[in-house]
Structures are given as structure tokens and as C-alpha cells.
Scaffold this motif. Structure first.
Motif, short mmCIF file in Angstrom:
data_model
loop_
_atom_site.label_atom_id
_atom_site.label_comp_id
_atom_site.label_asym_id
_atom_site.label_seq_id
_atom_site.Cartn_x
_atom_site.Cartn_y
_atom_site.Cartn_z
N UNK A 66 0.85 -1.19 0.00
CA UNK A 66 0.00 0.00 0.00
C UNK A 66 0.89 1.24 0.00
N UNK A 67 1.21 1.69 -1.19
CA UNK A 67 2.20 2.75 -1.38
C UNK A 67 1.88 3.98 -0.54
N UNK A 68 0.63 4.37 -0.49
CA UNK A 68 0.24 5.62 0.17
C UNK A 68 0.41 5.57 1.68
N UNK A 69 0.72 4.41 2.24
CA UNK A 69 0.86 4.28 3.68
C UNK A 69 2.30 4.38 4.16
N UNK A 70 3.25 4.50 3.25
CA UNK A 70 4.67 4.43 3.63
C UNK A 70 5.50 5.58 3.08
N UNK A 71 6.42 6.03 3.94
CA UNK A 71 7.40 6.98 3.47
C UNK A 71 8.34 6.33 2.45
N UNK A 72 8.95 7.16 1.64
CA UNK A 72 9.87 6.69 0.61
C UNK A 72 11.16 7.50 0.68
N UNK A 73 12.23 6.89 0.20
CA UNK A 73 13.54 7.56 0.22
C UNK A 73 14.28 7.33 -1.09
N UNK A 74 15.12 8.28 -1.40
CA UNK A 74 16.10 8.12 -2.47
C UNK A 74 17.49 8.11 -1.84
N UNK A 75 18.28 7.13 -2.22
CA UNK A 75 19.69 7.06 -1.85
C UNK A 75 20.52 7.15 -3.12
N UNK A 76 21.81 7.42 -2.94
CA UNK A 76 22.72 7.33 -4.07
C UNK A 76 24.04 6.72 -3.62
N UNK A 77 24.73 6.10 -4.57
CA UNK A 77 26.01 5.45 -4.31
C UNK A 77 27.02 5.98 -5.32
N UNK A 78 27.79 6.99 -4.91
CA UNK A 78 28.81 7.54 -5.81
C UNK A 78 29.96 6.56 -5.99
N UNK A 79 30.67 6.62 -7.09
CA UNK A 79 31.79 5.70 -7.30
C UNK A 79 32.88 5.92 -6.25
N UNK A 103 18.08 19.56 -10.36
CA UNK A 103 18.51 20.66 -11.20
C UNK A 103 19.91 21.09 -10.79
N UNK A 104 20.52 21.94 -11.60
CA UNK A 104 21.87 22.44 -11.31
C UNK A 104 22.81 21.30 -10.94
N UNK A 105 22.78 20.27 -11.73
CA UNK A 105 23.57 19.08 -11.41
C UNK A 105 25.06 19.36 -11.50
N UNK A 106 25.80 18.69 -10.61
CA UNK A 106 27.24 18.85 -10.51
C UNK A 106 27.92 17.50 -10.76
N UNK A 107 29.17 17.51 -11.15
CA UNK A 107 29.87 16.22 -11.34
C UNK A 107 29.82 15.33 -10.09
N UNK A 108 29.82 15.94 -8.93
CA UNK A 108 29.78 15.15 -7.70
C UNK A 108 28.42 14.51 -7.44
N UNK A 109 27.43 14.82 -8.25
CA UNK A 109 26.13 14.13 -8.16
C UNK A 109 26.15 12.80 -8.91
N UNK A 110 27.23 12.53 -9.62
CA UNK A 110 27.35 11.27 -10.35
C UNK A 110 27.27 10.09 -9.38
N UNK A 111 26.35 9.18 -9.64
CA UNK A 111 26.11 8.05 -8.74
C UNK A 111 25.05 7.15 -9.33
N UNK A 112 24.90 5.98 -8.72
CA UNK A 112 23.72 5.17 -8.98
C UNK A 112 22.68 5.59 -7.94
N UNK A 113 21.50 5.90 -8.39
CA UNK A 113 20.43 6.37 -7.52
C UNK A 113 19.43 5.24 -7.29
N UNK A 114 19.09 5.05 -6.02
CA UNK A 114 18.21 3.96 -5.62
C UNK A 114 16.98 4.47 -4.90
#
Length: 115
Positions: A27-40, A83-94
Motif C-alpha cells: 500500500x504505497x500511500x501508507x509508507x514513506x519513501x527515500x532516495x539514496x545514491x552510491x557515488x563511485x 537541477x543544477x547538477x554537478x559532477x559530484x552528483x554522479x552516482x547510482x540512484x536507488x
């Protein structure tokens, strides 16, 4: 539970991308969600989080003012507008959620910021 991310790609510095994560199996609407990233070469880090109703959001200091997390509970989808993406934003996003004490991750989507 299944989480499927999309929207990654190669973008120049200063550019923008919007990631999507479609959720199913709970039940998607019942749970918080997060984005993580894993830079090289670095550890995985929390980027942004959003409450189940979408009215509370938090961000890592490194992305505040540049990234926006949002959700559409009718579409079982959470977004990460970047927006305003930087090279340090390079990562796999989960995409991530915790449902009834178990944690779930998507397969990840690669974001590369380079000229």
C-alpha cells in the motif's frame, strides 16, 4: 514489493534530470519513501525522504535547494527532480522503502554528470 527506477542518464554540469520510482506489492500511500545514491568509490548516502502523505520532506545538505522529492500516490510513484547538477552528483540512484520491518531497494539508475 517491487521498486523500479527510471530516468537516469548522462547530463552536462548545470543540467537537470527527473528520476521516477514505480512501486508495487504494497500500500504505497501508507509508507514513506527515500532516495539514496552510491557515488563511485564512496559509501551509499541518503539523498531525500518523503512522508507517506507527501507533506514532509527532508534532504541531504549537499542537495538542498537543487533536488526536490515528490510523490503521486495515485500512480504509486515517487520522483526526484534534480537541477543544477554537478559532477559530484554522479552516482547510482536507488529508491528505498521499509514495509512491515523489511527493507526494499530498486535496481538503481545511473546518473552521470560530465561535460
Amino acid at each position: 514489493v517491487q521498486l523500479v527506477e527510471s530516468g537516469g542518464g548522462l547530463v552536462q554540469p548545470g543540467g537537470s534530470l527527473t528520476l521516477s520510482c514505480v512501486a508495487s506489492g504494497f500500500t504505497f500511500s501508507a509508507y514513506g519513501m527515500r532516495w539514496f545514491r552510491h557515488p563511485p568509490g564512496k559509501e551509499r548516502e541518503l539523498v531525500a525522504a518523503i512522508a507517506s502523505t507527501g507533506d514532509v520532506t527532508t534532504y541531504a545538505d549537499s542537495v538542498k535547494g537543487r533536488f526536490t522529492i515528490s510523490r503521486d500516490n495515485a500512480k504509486n510513484t515517487v520522483y526526484l527532480q534534480m537541477i543544477s547538477l554537478k559532477p559530484e552528483d554522479t552516482a547510482i540512484y536507488y529508491c528505498y522503502c521499509s514495509v512491515l520491518g523489511r527493507t526494499y531497494w530498486g535496481q538503481g539508475t545511473q546518473v552521470t554528470v560530465s561535460s
